[in-house]
Design a protein around this motif. Structure first.
Motif, PDB file in Angstrom:
ATOM      1  N   LEU A 428      43.087  97.670  15.903  1.00  0.00           N
ATOM      2  CA  LEU A 428      42.227  97.984  17.043  1.00  0.00           C
ATOM      3  C   LEU A 428      41.696  96.692  17.640  1.00  0.00           C
ATOM      4  O   LEU A 428      41.141  95.846  16.924  1.00  0.00           O
ATOM      5  N   VAL A 429      41.858  96.531  18.951  1.00  0.00           N
ATOM      6  CA  VAL A 429      41.414  95.314  19.610  1.00  0.00           C
ATOM      7  C   VAL A 429      39.895  95.320  19.724  1.00  0.00           C
ATOM      8  O   VAL A 429      39.272  96.357  19.981  1.00  0.00           O
ATOM      9  N   ARG A 430      39.295  94.156  19.514  1.00  0.00           N
ATOM     10  CA  ARG A 430      37.843  94.010  19.608  1.00  0.00           C
ATOM     11  C   ARG A 430      37.543  92.753  20.427  1.00  0.00           C
ATOM     12  O   ARG A 430      38.294  91.795  20.445  1.00  0.00           O
ATOM     13  N   TRP A 431      36.382  92.800  21.098  1.00  0.00           N
ATOM     14  CA  TRP A 431      36.002  91.665  21.946  1.00  0.00           C
ATOM     15  C   TRP A 431      34.494  91.477  21.869  1.00  0.00           C
ATOM     16  O   TRP A 431      33.727  92.368  22.231  1.00  0.00           O
ATOM     17  N   SER A 432      34.106  90.307  21.395  1.00  0.00           N
ATOM     18  CA  SER A 432      32.687  89.959  21.351  1.00  0.00           C
ATOM     19  C   SER A 432      32.455  88.839  22.369  1.00  0.00           C
ATOM     20  O   SER A 432      32.938  87.714  22.196  1.00  0.00           O
ATOM     21  N   HIS A 433      31.703  89.166  23.424  1.00  0.00           N
ATOM     22  CA  HIS A 433      31.490  88.228  24.512  1.00  0.00           C
ATOM     23  C   HIS A 433      30.211  87.425  24.261  1.00  0.00           C
ATOM     24  O   HIS A 433      29.218  87.972  23.770  1.00  0.00           O
ATOM     25  N   PRO A 434      30.202  86.135  24.589  1.00  0.00           N
ATOM     26  CA  PRO A 434      29.008  85.303  24.317  1.00  0.00           C
ATOM     27  C   PRO A 434      27.744  85.829  25.005  1.00  0.00           C
ATOM     28  O   PRO A 434      26.653  85.738  24.435  1.00  0.00           O
ATOM     29  N   GLN A 435      27.860  86.365  26.209  1.00  0.00           N
ATOM     30  CA  GLN A 435      26.684  86.869  26.918  1.00  0.00           C
ATOM     31  C   GLN A 435      26.577  88.395  26.860  1.00  0.00           C
ATOM     32  O   GLN A 435      25.490  88.940  26.685  1.00  0.00           O
ATOM     33  N   MET A 436      27.675  89.091  27.021  1.00  0.00           N
ATOM     34  CA  MET A 436      27.646  90.550  27.063  1.00  0.00           C
ATOM     35  C   MET A 436      27.622  91.180  25.678  1.00  0.00           C
ATOM     36  O   MET A 436      27.391  92.377  25.540  1.00  0.00           O
ATOM     37  N   GLY A 437      27.888  90.388  24.654  1.00  0.00           N
ATOM     38  CA  GLY A 437      27.935  90.947  23.305  1.00  0.00           C
ATOM     39  C   GLY A 437      29.216  91.729  23.080  1.00  0.00           C
ATOM     40  O   GLY A 437      30.260  91.435  23.662  1.00  0.00           O
ATOM     41  N   TYR A 438      29.113  92.749  22.233  1.00  0.00           N
ATOM     42  CA  TYR A 438      30.295  93.554  21.939  1.00  0.00           C
ATOM     43  C   TYR A 438      30.674  94.381  23.167  1.00  0.00           C
ATOM     44  O   TYR A 438      29.855  95.110  23.721  1.00  0.00           O
TER      45      TYR A 438
END
Length: 657
Positions: A428-438
């Protein structure tokens, strides 16, 4: 005069006068008549004292009468000639002879009846020669009439002097003959020059006319859609710019963009000619709906546009009328075609005041309408614009994440329900953004699909999964087959997808290590046959296919018949209330029974409680995954769990692998 010139002159005699030539004659006839009358009066005054009497009076009366009658006819006529007939040419020749007779008669009288009066002879000769020259100038464009005029007058001069007692009369006759030939040659050459000039003018006029028609045709092609007869994109852009310039101080106008639903199906099943006829019929209906000064255009393919001067409050009703009208069946070449159209609209000046922005907002509204299904409409709103801007921003962040490798993969383990042992996992692809978070996949994957980024996302997932599998292999751990989810857009790039599988095989990971998960959305595209063919090719390579979210689509059972799947996954929506809803319980039981009869493995998603687990075990499900066991785990944590490095969690929430 050489022989070739003579041939040319003789050939000129065969040229039929045109209406322009007769109009030229009519135009100069009054001048000739007035000149003839003046000369008649001069002859009368000069000769009356010498030969005045009945004969001279009769001659003068005839001359004045014939010229006066011709002058009156010329003045009363329109001067226009509709066509040149043989009868008209005969009349002109008779007219030439009648106009020449007075001067021929005068010469004959002077050398016979009045032969003793030398002044009368000289006066008549000069008058005759002068009138002959004048007639040649007047009649040269009607060449046979000019020759008859000359021969009548100069022939009379020749006859008069030859049969008179004038010494050396033969020389005067010879002079008259040469003069007649000269004037004839002059008339013929002038006529030929005029004809050549007229032909050149006609050719030039014809060429100019052809150029104007060609220019009109080019303009038509440049600004008209040939298929429908509507304005094309260029013409619509001009109309839009003009409307924007004149929008100040008015109620504004609406820009409607429309797109036919399922139009490709018409082309694919009935042929492009039928599709073209359908587009033309759609254009006719749109024109019938709109009123002046609205502008209807076909921008491209099955995309239409309307520039309508409708208040914003009434635009919704117009759009509904368009949708309803297009829903009525079309009769095309004896075939009944049911079509539908989606409509999006933006307004000037409330939404935008420049063409690019207005077109963009109307297109955004159209896309929003199409996401709602077929035959839908959408009016642009600021909220829609904000969502669009957010989507643009998110798409740029996804591109950045792909460039920087910010996307990650977590693994949701699958467990065999008969003994509770782990059997593979789902990537499952996951993305944790520095400003937007998960950032949830449900949020960014649709944007990635819309912007054409799915192949890049899938490439990133394959890269990560293959590297994690290499690490697990080096650690001596077997996680089991890893399932990778495919998007419908992945199936549109078969070379890329097959390239991923080739890379996996090259690194030692074959069908026993990878499973490809597909959803029914992969076959809701315009060309499902190509997608099915690609999946069969993948199956032929030995890789197993898993049909995800089974039961949520409208054609799940038909996919079991046409697709080479080895596994089906029952959606979590049926599991959540399985112990409280008889309907969900029945659906899951029936699905499991179908899978067993088709020799397919079953995986149940969203198992969260022990009660759900026991019910699924009783119904005969093969595998399960969900928070009852664990959430999706990073590769390193999954590795530690498998190695038994993590203590067992609270039995009420999770169990050890």
């Amino acid at each position: 005069m050489n022989y070739s010139r003579l041939q040319t002159d003789l050939k000129s005699l065969s040229v039929r006068p045109r209406k322009e030539d007769l109009e030229h004659l009519i135009r100069y006839t009054p001048i000739s008549c007035v000149l003839s009358i003046v000369v008649t009066v001069i002859v009368m005054i000069a000769t009356w004292s010498l030969v005045g009497g009945t004969v001279l009076c009769i001659w003068a009366a005839y001359t004045l009468a014939i010229n006066g009658w011709v002058l009156m006819r010329a003045r009363l006529g329109s001067g226009r000639v509709r066509r040149v007939t043989a009868k008209a040419l005969i009349k002109v020749r008779v007219f030439a002879i009648l106009m020449a007779l007075p001067w021929a008669t005068l010469t004959l009288l002077a050398f016979s009846l009045w032969d003793e009066q030398q002044l009368v002879r000289v006066m008549s000769s000069f008058a005759a020669v002068g009138m002959a020259a004048g007639g040649a100038f007047m009649l040269y464009r009607v060449i046979w009439s000019a020759l008859l005029f000359l021969v009548t007058i100069l022939g009379a001069v020749i006859i008069a002097v030859l049969f008179s007692d004038v010494p050396g009369g033969w020389s005067i006759a010879a002079f008259a003959a040469v003069y007649c030939v000269f004037l004839s040659h002059f008339a013929i050459n002038f006529a030929r020059l005029d004809w050549s000039r007229n032909e050149a003018v006609d050719a030039l006029t014809s060429t100019v006319g052809e150029l104007e028609r060609a220019n009109d045709r080019i303009s038509e092609l440049a600004y008209t859609d040939i298929l429908t007869g509507l304005c094309n994109r260029a013409a619509f852009q001009i109309a839009l710019n003009k409307a924007l310039e004149g929008a100040a101080g008015t109620q504004g106008f609406a820009l409607l963009l429309m797109d036919l639903d399922r139009f490709k199906n018409v082309n694919d099943t009935l042929g492009h000619l039928t599709g073209d006829d359908l587009l033309a019929a759609v254009g006719q209906r749109l024109v019938a709906i709109c009123a002046e000064p609205d502008v209807v255009a076909r921008l491209s393919g099955d995309e239409f546009a309307i520039l309508c001067h409708t208040p914003r409050a009434e635009a919704g009703a117009l759009m509904q009328r368009i949708v309803a009208t297009m829903a009525e069946p079309f009769q095309i070449n004896g075939i009944t075609i049911h079509s539908a159209i989606s409509v999006g609209a933006a307004f000037c000046p409330t939404d935008a005041t420049n063409s690019e922005r207005l077109m963009g907002l109307a297109d955004l509204a159209l896309r929003e309408a199409k996401t709602e299904g077929q035959a839908q409409l959408c009016l642009y709103s600021p909220a829609l614009g904000e969502a669009f801007e957010e989507a643009n921003h998110l798409a740029e962040e996804v591109r950045s994440a792909l460039r920087t490798g910010a996307l990650a993969v977590h693994y949701q383990p699958k467990f065999r329900l008969s003994d509770g042992k782990m059997f593979g996992a789902e990537a499952l692809v996951r993305w944790s953004h520095p400003q937007m978070g998960y950032v949830s996949p449900d949020r960014f994957l649709p944007i990635a699909a819309e912007r054409g980024l799915i192949p890049e996302v899938t490439t990133a997932i394959f890269d990560i999964v293959l590297q994690d599998m290499v690490d697990w292999r080096e650690a001596g751990i077997c996680v089991g087959p890893v399932a990778i989810n495919l998007h419908a857009n992945d199936l549109k790039s078969p070379d890329v997808l097959l390239g991923h599988l080739e890379r996996a095989l090259a690194r030692g990971f074959g069908p026993e290590h990878l499973i490809l998960e597909i959803t029914e959305g992969c076959f809701n595209e315009r060309n499902p046959e190509a997608a099915i063919a690609l999946l069969k090719q993948i199956s032929a390579m030995g890789f197993e296919l898993s049909l995800d979210d089974f039961g949520t689509g409208y054609a799940a059972l038909s996919h079991l018949r046409t697709l080479p799947v080895s596994e089906i996954k029952i959606d979590r929506s049926f599991v959540a209330e399985i112990n409280h809803s008889d309907r969900d319980h029945t659906i899951v039981a029936a699905t499991l029974a179908i899978a067993r009869s088709a020799s397919l493995r079953t995986v149940v998603e969203g198992v969260e409680t022990l009660e759900q687990l026991r019910t699924l075990q009783a119904l005969g499900a093969d595998f399960g995954q969900g928070y009852y066991w664990t959430r999706a785990l990073p590769a390193a944590e999954l590795l530690r769990r498998v190695q038994g490095m993590t203590p067992a969690p609270d039995e009420t929430k999770e169990t050890l692998f």
